[in-house]
Every structure is written in C-alpha cells, then in structure tokens.
Design a protein around this motif. Structure first.
Motif, mmCIF file in Angstrom:
data_model
loop_
_atom_site.group_PDB
_atom_site.id
_atom_site.type_symbol
_atom_site.label_atom_id
_atom_site.label_comp_id
_atom_site.label_asym_id
_atom_site.label_seq_id
_atom_site.Cartn_x
_atom_site.Cartn_y
_atom_site.Cartn_z
ATOM 1 N N LEU A 80 42.738 30.312 39.145
ATOM 2 C CA LEU A 80 42.462 31.734 39.333
ATOM 3 C C LEU A 80 43.732 32.490 39.675
ATOM 4 N N SER A 81 43.850 33.697 39.126
ATOM 5 C CA SER A 81 44.953 34.592 39.489
ATOM 6 C C SER A 81 44.394 35.992 39.723
ATOM 7 N N GLY A 82 45.205 36.844 40.328
ATOM 8 C CA GLY A 82 44.781 38.222 40.578
ATOM 9 C C GLY A 82 43.727 38.349 41.660
ATOM 10 N N TYR A 95 34.113 38.325 37.070
ATOM 11 C CA TYR A 95 34.684 38.108 35.740
ATOM 12 C C TYR A 95 33.617 38.370 34.673
ATOM 13 N N ASP A 125 36.685 38.602 29.991
ATOM 14 C CA ASP A 125 37.763 38.071 30.841
ATOM 15 C C ASP A 125 37.931 36.569 30.613
ATOM 16 N N ASN A 142 41.760 36.340 31.248
ATOM 17 C CA ASN A 142 42.130 37.394 32.194
ATOM 18 C C ASN A 142 41.780 36.951 33.615
ATOM 19 N N GLY A 143 42.769 36.414 34.334
ATOM 20 C CA GLY A 143 42.539 35.944 35.690
ATOM 21 C C GLY A 143 42.053 34.521 35.779
ATOM 22 N N TYR A 192 49.425 30.614 40.379
ATOM 23 C CA TYR A 192 47.999 30.916 40.486
ATOM 24 C C TYR A 192 47.611 30.932 41.951
#
Length: 447
Positions: free
Chosen positions: A283-285, A373, A377, A382-383, A402
C-alpha cells in the motif's frame, strides 16, 4: 431430445488434501478443443544453445535483464516479446520475426505434435518437485462452463500491448498456462514413454528450474491425449490477458483458420508438482485519514497479535482469513478475522467459495471498505502494488517506497477451481503459479 456430456470440476477435500470431483453438466458442444500443433521453434544448430534464446515471461523482465538476454544472443526471444525501437516497436518485432524464419533461425514442423513438458524445481518447503504437462493448441472459445474459464480479473493495459504484438507477428509468442482435470493421469501416461528418451530441449533457468521438452508425433499417443481432454474444462492459471487478446484478434481477422487457436501448456489439477505461491499486497498513499480508517477496521473485524518478524507470513491453511501486516508505525502483526459472518455480510451475493477467498475478503473489508479503493484503483495500481515473496514485501516497506504490506496465504488450487466454477473471477494477483513457463520454447503461427 437434448444430449449432455458429463464434465468434471473440482472442489477441495480438506481431509484428504486433494481435489474432489463434482459433476458439471455441459451441452454436447461445450468442451475444450485440444489438438496437436505444427509448432514453430528455434533450430539449435543455427542459434546455439536453447538457454541463450529463451526468456522469462515478458512482464517480469526489466530493462537491465532485457539487455542481458540480448547480450546472450541476438536471437533471444525477448527482442520479439518485449520489443524496442522507433517509430513502431511492434512493426520492428514483426519484421525481425519474419527475418528469423527466412534465415532458418526459426523452423516449422512438417507434422503436428504434442510436446511433453517437465519442470523440475524447488518448492516452497524446500522439496524438489516436478510439474508435468504438455504443449498443444486449443480452439479459442468464449469463457463459459465446459470450455475455458478465467480465475482472475484482468488489467486493460497489457491486452492492448499484446494485441499490437500479435498483429505484427501473426503468432502466439508465449503460451497460456491452463489446468484441467485428469484424475487417472491418462494424458501423461500416454506421453510418459517418450520422456524416457533424451529431451528435444533442456534449459536451466536463474531460479534453478530445469525445463525439459519432448516432441511426440506418434498418432496413438496424440489420440490418447485428445481422448483424455475431450471433456475437459480448462481453467486459465496464467495468461488471462493473452487469452483475451487472442479472442479479440480472432474476431478482428474473422472467418476460420489458424488464428482461431491458441498455444497452451496444460497441467492436470491432480499433478503432484502443481503448487501455488501467495502474492502480497503493498500500500502507498496512506494519509492520516486512511490510516485511521484502517486502524478502526482492524480493531473492529480482526484479532490482532504481535508476532516475530520471521513469523509474519501466515501459514497455509483454511478457515477464516489470516494476514500478516507491517507498516512503519508498529511491530509486525498477525490479523485473524473475528468471524466468518463478517466476510459473509461484506460479500453478500457472492458464492460461498468467494466469501472464503483471502484476497476477496481483504479487498472487500480493507482495500475497498476501509481504504476506499475502487476497482479502477486496483486495476491501475493506484495506491496498490504486489510482491511475490515476504522478503521483497518487507524490503519495500522498510525502504519507505510503500507505507504498509499485507502478507497473504497461498490460495489452494481447489479454491481457485471452486471460485471459477461459481462463475466468478478473483481479484487480480490472487495466485502465483510457480514455476513460470519460459517464452521461446515453442511458437504457434496464426497463418
């Protein structure tokens, strides 16, 4: 009067630890069409060792590895499968592919054959295993019972890339990997005597997997393989994008012909060398709001226990969802779903098999439910990203690339089949079938 063929599909007997046959009625025309093929392949006296010209699947090759493969041989398949150049890399690939055939680098068999294939590799528990299957061509059919089923949702980007390559080369460059039911091992029994001879080709790859290939053109053996697969339902294990690409290409060309068939490697569900690895989620963001929402969901729906780092990956098994979890803000943790009823409520309307699918429950409760999400995504990364082993996932979190990682259990083969038999597709990257098939062992011309 209507007629039906009784095909078989598989659940999983947890007590016996093996597939469980269940009947599935399909119409008389609803069956996979498995045939030998007149393969196009490298001519080793011209190219040199087969190991110099084959490559891993295109989607795991980075720029550095591509350059290394080209250095091994100017005829390495990566030049075709992962084309480069301006103004149109696909046109360059098509011209190169044609020139290799004109030079005799690639030659086509005069008679059709089934190609027996064995991969000797080290399994996740350190045991040396052998996965056995065979290359053939299969008529392209719409997804459906009794023919071909997918097991995962696909991303849009790779399909456009593979379609452009197929138009340029007019060939299947890499095979689809599919599973089928053969409880009596009839297909491999027919091919096995031919594998007692030296193989047509043998390659050891960077993972230590030894790939061996035997060409079998004897009519009786081919007939036995066709009989063993006549009522088989094929489950795509790896290569959904390429299968859907070939469906589009076949419809684009129209009519009947070679373009209506696709190169496949078939492995029996019952094969003792068939294993599945997990694919972990990164996971990111994760801003403050998302971190809080995730923390609340974990507290509400999961038993959370700290574990030593070396135990963060949950052991294989059934039962309610178990995950490993690590982020920059806390110790390694083991997450266990408090009650299966939580997943059942979140996945109302889904089959029982899907409601017990680790990747499906994670997606519903945490990725979509807590973190918000969307399918878009997830489809476009995305993320969310993926890692194929625990060490890689942990390194990517520790580096700060991440924010967190969910460590998954492997999805049992029987569960893959149960979800597909229910007519549902798993989230992307729900499975990692190992070892991968090499690209460049065989090609299937579409003209």
């Amino acid at each position: 009067m209507s007629h039906a063929n009784t095909c078989s599909w598989f659940g999983w007997d947890e007590t016996l630890g093996r597939p469980l046959v269940r009947p599935l009625l399909a119409s008389a025309t609803a069956m996979a069409d498995v045939q030998p093929l007149r393969a196009l392949h490298y001519d080793p006296p011209v190219t040199g060792p087969l190991a110099d010209v084959v490559a891993p699947p295109y989607d795991v090759i980075d720029a550095g590895q591509r350059a290394e493969l080209i250095e091994r041989s100017p005829f390495n398949v990566v030049a075709i499968d992962l084309p480069r150049g301006e103004p149109d890399p696909y046109a360059i690939a098509g011209e190169l592919f044609d020139s290799w055939q004109l030079q005799g680098v690639l030659v086509r068999d005069r008679e059709p054959a089934i190609w027996a294939h064995a991969q000797e590799y080290t399994g996740p528990d350190g045991r040396r295993l052998t996965r056995r299957g065979f290359f053939c061509r299969v008529r392209i059919e719409p997804y459906g019972p009794g023919r071909v089923r997918p097991h995962e949702r696909t991303h849009p980007g790779p399909k456009e890339d593979r379609l452009r390559l197929t138009r340029a080369t007019r060939a299947n460059i890499s095979p689809i990997f599919s599973l089928y039911s053969d409880p009596h091992n009839a297909a491999w029994e027919a091919l096995s005597p031919f594998t007692e001879e030296p193989p047509w080709g043998e390659v050891s790859d960077s993972d230590g997997t030894v790939h061996r290939l035997w060409r079998v053109s004897e009519p009786g053996a081919i007939a036995s393989v066709e009989a063993a697969t006549r009522e088989a339902e094929l489950l795509i294990a790896d290569g959904h994008h390429r299968y859907e690409t070939m469906q589009a290409y076949a419809d684009e060309v129209g009519g009947d012909g070679e373009h209506r068939y696709i190169l496949m490697c078939l492995v029996a569900l019952e094969d003792p060398g068939l294993t599945v690895f997990p694919t972990h989620r990164l996971l990111s963001g994760l801003d403050a709001g998302r971190r809080q929402a995730l923390a609340q969901a974990l507290e509400r729906d999961f038993e959370v226990a700290e574990v030593p780092l070396e135990q963060i990956a949950p052991p294989p098994g059934d039962g309610p969802l178990q995950l490993g979890f690590i982020d920059a803000d806390g110790p390694p943790r083991r997450l266990t779903l408090r009650d299966q009823a939580i997943a059942d409520a979140a996945l109302e309307g889904r089959s029982e098999a899907y409601r017990r699918l680790d990747t499906g429950v994670l997606e519903a409760l945490l990725l979509k439910g807590a973190l918000g999400y969307s399918d878009d995504d997830i489809a476009h990364f995305n993320g969310l990203f993926y890692a194929r082993d625990t060490a890689e996932a942990l390194a990517m979190v520790r580096s700060g690339e991440y924010d967190a990682a969910f460590l998954m259990r492997p999805t049992p083969v029987g569960q893959v089949r149960d979800v597909a038999a229910a007519g549902e597709n798993m989230p992307p990257k729900s499975t990692y079938f190992f070892p991968k098939l090499l690209t460049g062992l065989l090609f299937s011309p579409l003209v």
